[in-house]
Motif scaffolding. Structure first.
Motif, short mmCIF file in Angstrom:
data_model
loop_
_atom_site.label_atom_id
_atom_site.label_comp_id
_atom_site.label_asym_id
_atom_site.label_seq_id
_atom_site.Cartn_x
_atom_site.Cartn_y
_atom_site.Cartn_z
N VAL A 97 0.81 -1.21 0.00
CA VAL A 97 0.00 0.00 0.00
C VAL A 97 0.85 1.26 0.00
CG1 VAL A 97 -1.97 -1.12 1.10
CG2 VAL A 97 -0.17 -0.10 2.52
N SER A 98 2.05 1.14 -0.52
CA SER A 98 2.97 2.27 -0.44
C SER A 98 2.45 3.51 -1.16
CB SER A 98 4.33 1.87 -1.01
OG SER A 98 4.19 1.46 -2.36
N THR A 99 1.54 3.34 -2.14
CA THR A 99 1.03 4.51 -2.85
C THR A 99 -0.33 4.96 -2.33
OG1 THR A 99 0.01 3.15 -4.55
CG2 THR A 99 2.27 3.91 -4.96
N TYR A 100 -0.84 4.29 -1.32
CA TYR A 100 -2.17 4.61 -0.79
C TYR A 100 -2.06 5.63 0.34
CZ TYR A 100 -3.76 0.31 -3.10
OH TYR A 100 -4.06 -0.67 -4.01
N VAL A 101 -3.18 6.25 0.64
CA VAL A 101 -3.29 7.10 1.82
C VAL A 101 -3.66 6.22 3.01
CG1 VAL A 101 -4.63 8.92 2.92
CG2 VAL A 101 -3.87 9.20 0.55
N MET A 102 -2.99 6.42 4.12
CA MET A 102 -3.29 5.69 5.35
C MET A 102 -3.81 6.69 6.38
SD MET A 102 0.04 3.25 5.69
CE MET A 102 0.67 2.32 4.31
N GLY A 103 -4.79 6.26 7.13
CA GLY A 103 -5.38 7.20 8.08
C GLY A 103 -5.69 6.57 9.43
N TRP A 104 -5.87 7.42 10.41
CA TRP A 104 -6.32 7.02 11.74
C TRP A 104 -7.64 7.73 12.06
CZ3 TRP A 104 -4.26 3.23 14.69
CH2 TRP A 104 -2.95 2.83 14.42
N PHE A 105 -8.57 6.96 12.60
CA PHE A 105 -9.84 7.48 13.07
C PHE A 105 -10.03 7.02 14.51
CE2 PHE A 105 -12.22 9.10 9.32
CZ PHE A 105 -11.27 8.85 8.35
N ARG A 106 -11.01 7.59 15.17
CA ARG A 106 -11.34 7.13 16.52
C ARG A 106 -12.84 7.24 16.75
NH1 ARG A 106 -8.39 12.00 19.99
NH2 ARG A 106 -9.83 13.69 19.42
N ARG A 107 -13.31 6.40 17.66
CA ARG A 107 -14.71 6.44 18.05
C ARG A 107 -14.80 6.46 19.56
NH1 ARG A 107 -18.12 1.94 15.54
NH2 ARG A 107 -17.13 0.67 17.14
#
Length: 125
Positions: free
Chosen positions: A29-39
Motif C-alpha cells: 500500500v505504499s502509494t495509498y493514503v493511510m489514516g487514523w480514526f477514533r470512536r
C-alpha cells in the motif's frame, strides 16, 4: 485479502504518550493514503490524521501539535504518536487505507476501503 491490525493502545494518565502501530498485510500500500480514526463512547467514528505516500499529512484540529502520523512504506506500516494525551482522547482507534488522494474527502470514513479491528486508548485524569 487485506488485513490491518492496530496495536499500542492502553490506559494512561493525562499528559502521557502512546504510540499506535498498524501493519498492513496482503497488499503493498505504499502509494495509498493511510489514516487514523477514533470512536469515543456514544459518538460516531471521527477523523484523526492521514498521511499520503509522499509524507504529506492531514490532521484534525483537536490533535494538531500533539499527535504525529507517519508511515514506513518499506514495511507497510502506519504509526500514530500521541503526546500530551487528554481524557477526551479516550476512544477506540482504527487505522484505515484508501486508494484516494489526500484531500478533504480523506477525513470521511466512507473514503476508506479497509479497516483494522481497533485498539482501545483510555486516558484518565
Amino acid at each position: 485479502q487485506v488485513q490491518l491490525v492496530e496495536s499500542g493502545g492502553g490506559s494512561v494518565q493525562t499528559g502521557d504518550s502512546l504510540r499506535l502501530s498498524c501493519p498492513i498485510f496482503g497488499r503493498t500500500v505504499s502509494t495509498y493514503v493511510m489514516g487514523w480514526f477514533r470512536r469515543a463512547p456514544g459518538k460516531e467514528r471521527s477523523f484523526v490524521a492521514a498521511v499520503a505516500w509522499s509524507g504529506e499529512t492531514l490532521y484534525a484540529d483537536s490533535v494538531k501539535g500533539r499527535f504525529t502520523i507517519s508511515r514506513d512504506n518499506a514495511n507497510n506500516t502506519v504509526y500514530l504518536q500521541m503526546n500530551s494525551l487528554k481524557p477526551e482522547d479516550t476512544a477506540v482507534y482504527y487505522c484505515g487505507v484508501t486508494t484516494g488522494r489526500l484531500s478533504i474527502a480523506t477525513k470521511m470514513p466512507r473514503a476508506y476501503s479497509f479497516w483494522g479491528p481497533g485498539t482501545q486508548v483510555t486516558v484518565s485524569s
